[in-house]
Design a protein around this motif. Sequence first.
Motif, mmCIF file in Angstrom:
data_model
loop_
_atom_site.group_PDB
_atom_site.id
_atom_site.type_symbol
_atom_site.label_atom_id
_atom_site.label_comp_id
_atom_site.label_asym_id
_atom_site.label_seq_id
_atom_site.Cartn_x
_atom_site.Cartn_y
_atom_site.Cartn_z
ATOM 1 N N VAL A 5 -10.608 0.282 0.900
ATOM 2 C CA VAL A 5 -9.832 0.364 -0.347
ATOM 3 C C VAL A 5 -10.602 1.260 -1.304
ATOM 4 C CG1 VAL A 5 -8.863 -0.885 -2.315
ATOM 5 C CG2 VAL A 5 -8.821 -1.924 -0.039
ATOM 6 N N ARG A 6 -9.973 2.324 -1.770
ATOM 7 C CA ARG A 6 -10.675 3.309 -2.596
ATOM 8 C C ARG A 6 -10.242 3.314 -4.058
ATOM 9 N NH1 ARG A 6 -10.794 8.706 1.319
ATOM 10 N NH2 ARG A 6 -11.595 7.657 3.213
ATOM 11 N N ALA A 7 -9.330 2.444 -4.464
ATOM 12 C CA ALA A 7 -8.855 2.431 -5.845
ATOM 13 C C ALA A 7 -8.851 1.003 -6.384
ATOM 14 C CB ALA A 7 -7.454 3.028 -5.943
ATOM 15 N N GLU A 8 -9.204 0.871 -7.645
ATOM 16 C CA GLU A 8 -9.212 -0.419 -8.313
ATOM 17 C C GLU A 8 -8.300 -0.362 -9.540
ATOM 18 O OE1 GLU A 8 -10.637 -3.078 -7.147
ATOM 19 O OE2 GLU A 8 -11.638 -2.050 -5.480
ATOM 20 N N ILE A 9 -7.983 -1.536 -10.079
ATOM 21 C CA ILE A 9 -7.138 -1.595 -11.277
ATOM 22 C C ILE A 9 -7.821 -0.850 -12.417
ATOM 23 C CG2 ILE A 9 -6.222 -3.136 -13.053
ATOM 24 C CD1 ILE A 9 -5.650 -5.171 -10.919
ATOM 25 N N GLY A 10 -7.058 -0.019 -13.098
ATOM 26 C CA GLY A 10 -7.583 0.759 -14.220
ATOM 27 C C GLY A 10 -8.014 2.159 -13.848
ATOM 28 N N VAL B 164 -7.210 2.891 3.471
ATOM 29 C CA VAL B 164 -7.104 3.305 4.877
ATOM 30 C C VAL B 164 -6.803 2.056 5.697
ATOM 31 C CG1 VAL B 164 -8.272 4.360 6.835
ATOM 32 C CG2 VAL B 164 -8.738 5.195 4.517
ATOM 33 N N ILE B 165 -5.797 2.172 6.576
ATOM 34 C CA ILE B 165 -5.353 1.012 7.365
ATOM 35 C C ILE B 165 -5.391 1.368 8.856
ATOM 36 C CG2 ILE B 165 -3.423 -0.546 7.842
ATOM 37 C CD1 ILE B 165 -2.517 -0.113 4.958
ATOM 38 N N ARG B 166 -5.896 0.452 9.635
ATOM 39 C CA ARG B 166 -5.923 0.613 11.100
ATOM 40 C C ARG B 166 -4.749 -0.172 11.677
ATOM 41 N NH1 ARG B 166 -9.460 2.568 14.606
ATOM 42 N NH2 ARG B 166 -9.516 1.778 16.760
#
Length: 362
Positions: free
Chosen positions: A82-87, A98-100
């Motif tokens: 996961v490369r993004a957070e809230i804000g 990225v999902i496998r």
Amino acid sequence: MNRIFFLISLGVLAGACSRSAQVAGTEEPGMFLTDSLKRVVSVDTVRCRPVADELTLTGRVAFNPEKVAQVYPIFGGTVVEVRAEIGDYVRRGDVLAVIRSGEVAEYEKQRKESQHRLALARRNLHSVQDMAASGMASEKDVMQARREVGEAEAEAERLAEVFSIYHMSGGANYQVKAPLSGFVVEKHVNPEEQLRSDDGEEMFTISGLENVWVMADVYESDISKVGEGDSVRITTLAYPEDVIAGKIDKVYNMLDEESKTMSVRVKLDNRDYKLKPGMFTQVRVCGRGTGKERLCVPSHALVFENGRYYVVTVASDDRLTVKEVEVYLHSDEVCYLSSGVTAGERVLNRNVLLVYNALNAG
């Protein structure tokens, strides 16, 4: 404040003494607007203006739905990263996660098979064309080989489009990318989480905040006082000194079942990102004229004491006088009067309370 009071008191007393000396024996001493006093006060004129009711509404900042995108998983699988957070601010095309996925692995298998089938079809076409040149194959055989190449190319192109649309990076992984530029306002995914493609919950919600809406509630008794195109002034708790001008661009002509209020909308430019969705606002609607004219002074010109209103007037000879006035309608900016002064009279409208106290003390 103490320094201003001292200057005002000094100016009032100096004015009283100087004017008293000039008119000694011919005029009763008074308090006057001196040059020193003019540096700390300002003067306005009483005018007649059509009465306009000002309506104050409670509002809230909301997302512009036209600039909101919800991101869902295309295929089920395990969250690798996961490369993004809230804000976080993300740009269009940035990787959010990225999902496998086993489904992606199946597409990867199909892509490799289609590439292999295309290579075989092209080799077969070359062989058939060589055989046709030597008379060992017919034109029908050549056309059949060409059709097989065309079908293999179409399948390879289809799978390439699928990989491009769903951001598959090869192997069993695919990337979830931001569909637009904006802020991540909601996030419902974590590393190693198992996702299903039919899950109804979004992974991310992204909103551009360059434009926001202010939604205000109008009580049933005030519905007749607002309409599309009415000018408004908006303030927030976070920035009480900043007054944002706007216009009501939409009236939702329905009442909420519970609150019995009607909503109105104001679209605002928010390129500095000061307004945050969820903020409470005060929306002042500049009311429509009633057709009646009343004497009008700035609200800062009024002094309220013991249940009565007063103004400090400035005569033609700069004499200062306290006068009681009757207020007809009071708003944040102006005050309409019923009596006490006449049109054309001059009144103080800055530091009035200090002058009023100095005059009473004198």
